[in-house]
Design an enzyme around this catalytic site. Structure first.
Site, mmCIF file in Angstrom:
data_model
loop_
_atom_site.group_PDB
_atom_site.id
_atom_site.type_symbol
_atom_site.label_atom_id
_atom_site.label_comp_id
_atom_site.label_asym_id
_atom_site.label_seq_id
_atom_site.Cartn_x
_atom_site.Cartn_y
_atom_site.Cartn_z
ATOM 1 N N ASP A 234 0.840 -1.204 0.000
ATOM 2 C CA ASP A 234 0.000 0.000 0.000
ATOM 3 C C ASP A 234 0.877 1.258 0.000
ATOM 4 O O ASP A 234 2.112 1.171 0.102
ATOM 5 C CB ASP A 234 -0.917 -0.059 1.236
ATOM 6 C CG ASP A 234 -2.305 0.492 0.950
ATOM 7 O OD1 ASP A 234 -2.433 1.325 0.041
ATOM 8 O OD2 ASP A 234 -3.250 0.092 1.655
ATOM 9 N N GLU A 268 -1.290 1.812 -5.013
ATOM 10 C CA GLU A 268 -1.254 3.271 -4.796
ATOM 11 C C GLU A 268 -2.459 3.923 -5.470
ATOM 12 O O GLU A 268 -2.479 5.108 -5.705
ATOM 13 C CB GLU A 268 0.108 3.880 -5.147
ATOM 14 C CG GLU A 268 0.536 3.778 -6.582
ATOM 15 C CD GLU A 268 -0.248 4.712 -7.484
ATOM 16 O OE1 GLU A 268 -1.122 4.180 -8.217
ATOM 17 O OE2 GLU A 268 -0.008 5.931 -7.482
ATOM 18 N N TRP A 269 -3.470 3.081 -5.767
ATOM 19 C CA TRP A 269 -4.822 3.509 -6.175
ATOM 20 C C TRP A 269 -4.886 4.181 -7.544
ATOM 21 O O TRP A 269 -5.855 4.872 -7.849
ATOM 22 C CB TRP A 269 -5.459 4.427 -5.116
ATOM 23 C CG TRP A 269 -5.065 4.071 -3.719
ATOM 24 C CD1 TRP A 269 -5.512 2.990 -3.013
ATOM 25 C CD2 TRP A 269 -4.122 4.749 -2.872
ATOM 26 N NE1 TRP A 269 -4.913 2.959 -1.779
ATOM 27 C CE2 TRP A 269 -4.060 4.033 -1.659
ATOM 28 C CE3 TRP A 269 -3.344 5.891 -3.006
ATOM 29 C CZ2 TRP A 269 -3.243 4.411 -0.605
ATOM 30 C CZ3 TRP A 269 -2.524 6.286 -1.961
ATOM 31 C CH2 TRP A 269 -2.480 5.544 -0.780
ATOM 32 N N GLY A 270 -3.850 4.046 -8.360
ATOM 33 C CA GLY A 270 -3.871 4.692 -9.672
ATOM 34 C C GLY A 270 -3.529 6.162 -9.606
ATOM 35 O O GLY A 270 -3.518 6.851 -10.634
ATOM 36 N N ASP A 291 -10.582 2.814 -3.296
ATOM 37 C CA ASP A 291 -11.259 1.618 -2.771
ATOM 38 C C ASP A 291 -12.708 1.482 -3.267
ATOM 39 O O ASP A 291 -13.501 2.421 -3.139
ATOM 40 C CB ASP A 291 -11.281 1.667 -1.236
ATOM 41 C CG ASP A 291 -9.877 1.659 -0.650
ATOM 42 O OD1 ASP A 291 -8.895 1.720 -1.414
ATOM 43 O OD2 ASP A 291 -9.762 1.595 0.583
HETATM 44 C C1 GLA Z 1 -6.098 1.192 1.727
HETATM 45 C C2 GLA Z 1 -6.252 0.182 0.603
HETATM 46 C C3 GLA Z 1 -7.332 -0.805 0.971
HETATM 47 C C4 GLA Z 1 -6.985 -1.505 2.291
HETATM 48 C C5 GLA Z 1 -6.784 -0.466 3.382
HETATM 49 C C6 GLA Z 1 -6.217 -1.087 4.645
HETATM 50 O O1 GLA Z 1 -7.229 1.974 1.818
HETATM 51 O O2 GLA Z 1 -6.592 0.855 -0.584
HETATM 52 O O3 GLA Z 1 -7.503 -1.768 -0.053
HETATM 53 O O4 GLA Z 1 -5.809 -2.249 2.095
HETATM 54 O O5 GLA Z 1 -5.866 0.543 2.956
HETATM 55 O O6 GLA Z 1 -5.970 -0.125 5.617
#
Ligand code: GLA
Length: 494
Positions: A234, A268-270, A291
């Site tokens: 993450d 890193e979510w893009g 998420d």
């Molecule tokens: C981030 C990630 C999630 C999850 C949480 C855990 O938000 O994007 O998928 O792993 O952290 O804290």
């Protein structure tokens, strides 16, 4: 909670533009240039120019591969194991630019196909424990999920002890994992499954446990001793820029490789366009969105299915074998019983079965990793079981060409995708984004992989039944928020 706040902040800037190397660069490319294949297997590399007006050609292809100028893609059978380079030539009038592409052919790629499995976060969060892992491992095998392809059991955040050991070693929370981690991993392996773990490329994880920054080699060695197969890495509490992210992910990617080949799954979510640089770090898949939430439409910053579609639809030129764009864990089966997945929902939380089916079908069309995240310690609803074990849809996700379905068109609230498949079949889909029933019209002249004069055998992948053969077009009514997916196989030309 602290991590929810940080997620809300992160989510506030979630609109992902379709990536281009540089807006001012009219002779640039908007597609992957580091690609992968297993030896002697079907291969495809779609070339997309940043500007549609330019000419494209290719030089120096290894034997077995050819340039399809009409469709602007490289196709054929990959050569023997090795490292190959070829030139992508972009020209406009007298101007010309040559861009190198790197093809790695290897038997031991991190991910020849997107991984499938279960991940703890959405319903378990901080309650993760050895007992839950064992129950889920049992359920995955006894409920037929591992037989359907779900092989990874991944524990997400908050498995950690409050601190590292005196020698700096990472260690599990003794209350949650009283016998340590190794026996738990052994149990999972004993069920024929693989085990994934979670950390963060900073001092703290998103939910506040310690991260791995500065401990990469030591953590990778510990994970290897435990028998870990995959690391979800993450990026909370880390700097905003892409260069630092690439460096931090590469440090961990190298450590994991040196520790014996643990798979790196970036998260890193893009936010920093990892599809442009993730393959250089040793990662095999990367999150492309914030998420997911258990809803059709998220509130601003929340990723409902409609926002996943927005974020994923333009990323298809960057996906391929061993470089998969991940649309995040699916909410299929949660039915509003999740934790943070219930936040930021404008509809729901919870979705209709048509909406869950759309989520599952599109993840399969996109060759996204397929991660379930609902409570497997309870009985699975029959309709969910039916959906998540749909072999026709899973076959699309797992197709060895590794192509993320291409966006074909958006018309009157219906979005159409097309996915090239290794045996020459083509999957086409239509998703009804409107709240009322509509008719989807697949006009084959709009689908570059289809030939209007050819007859095709049709398999309805959602309903899992064969339909009469078609030629030139296909029309079908489509319920609100539902998705049609057809697999078309060429019959003889008339
Ligand atoms: C981030 C990630 C999630 C999850 C949480 C855990 O938000 O994007 O998928 O792993 O952290 O804290």
């Amino acid at each position: 909670m602290k991590h929810l706040l940080s997620l809300a902040l992160l989510a506030a800037c979630s609109t992902l533009p379709v990536a281009a190397q540089s807006a001012s660069d009219s002779l640039g490319l908007s597609c992957a240039t580091e690609v992968f294949s297993l030896p002697h297997r079907p291969f495809m590399h779609k070339i997309v120019a940043s500007s549609p007006e330019v000419q494209l050609s290719v030089k120096g292809l290894p034997k077995g591969l050819r340039w399809n100028a009409q469709r602007r893609l490289i196709e054929g059978t990959a050569p023997a194991a090795g490292s190959y380079s070829y030139s992508l030539i972009v020209s406009s009038g007298k101007e010309q630019r040559t861009i190198p592409a790197q093809l790695t052919v290897s038997k031991s790629l991190g991910l020849a196909r997107p991984f499938m499995g279960w991940i703890s976060w959405n319903v378990v969060e901080g309650n993760i424990s050895a007992s839950i892992v064992r129950q889920v491992a049992d359920a995955m095998t006894t409920q037929g999920l591992s037989a359907a392809g779900y092989r990874y059991l991944i524990i997400d955040d908050l498995w950690h002890a409050p601190q590292r050991a005196a020698d700096g070693a990472t260690q599990p929370d003794p209350k949650k994992f009283p016998e340590g981690m190794k026996p738990v991993v052994d149990y999972v392996h004993g069920r024929g499954l693989k085990f994934g773990i979670y950390s963060d490329a900073a001092e703290r994880t998103c939910a506040g446990a310690y991260g791995s920054l500065g401990y990469e080699q030591q953590d990778a060695r510990t994970y290897a001793q435990w028998g870990v197969d995959l690391l979800k890495y993450d990026y909370c509490f880390a700097p905003k820029d892409a260069a630092t992210a690439e460096e931090r992910y590469r440090t961990m990617g190298t450590a994991l490789r040196e520790a014996g080949g643990i798979l790196l799954y970036m998260c890193e979510w893009g936010a920093r366009k990892p599809w442009l640089w993730g393959a250089r770090t040793g990662a095999s898949a990367w999150r492309a969105t914030y998420d997911t939430r258990d809803c059709w439409v998220g509130k601003p910053g929340g990723i409902g299915v409609t926002q996943s579609i927005e974020d994923m639809k333009g990323l298809w030129p960057y996906s391929g074998v061993n470089r998969f764009n991940d649309a995040d864990m699916m909410c299929v089966g949660i039915h509003g019983t999740g934790k943070s997945s219930n936040d930021l929902c404008a509809t729901g939380p919870g979705m209709t079965q048509d909406e869950y089916t759309t989520q599952f079908a599109l993840w399969c069309m996109w060759s996204s990793p397929l991660l379930l995240s609902f409570d497997l310690t309870k009985p699975i609803r029959p309709e969910d079981k039916h959906l998540i074990t749909n072999a026709d849809l899973i076959a699309l996700d797992q197709d060895e060409l590794g192509q993320q379905a291409e966006l074909v068109l958006e018309d009157q609230g219906i979005i159409y995708f097309m996915k090239d498949l290794a045996n020459g079949d083509v999957a086409i889909s239509a998703t009804n984004l409107k709240d009322s029933e509509q008719t989807a019209h697949f006009d084959f002249t709009r689908f570059s992989a289809l030939q209007p004069k050819v007859r095709y055998r049709v398999r309805d992948c959602v309903e899992q039944r064969s339909l009469p053969a078609v030629q030139g077009q296909l029309s079908q009514t489509i319920r609100p928020h539902a998705t049609l997916v057809y697999r078309l196989s060429r019959l003889a030309r008339r």
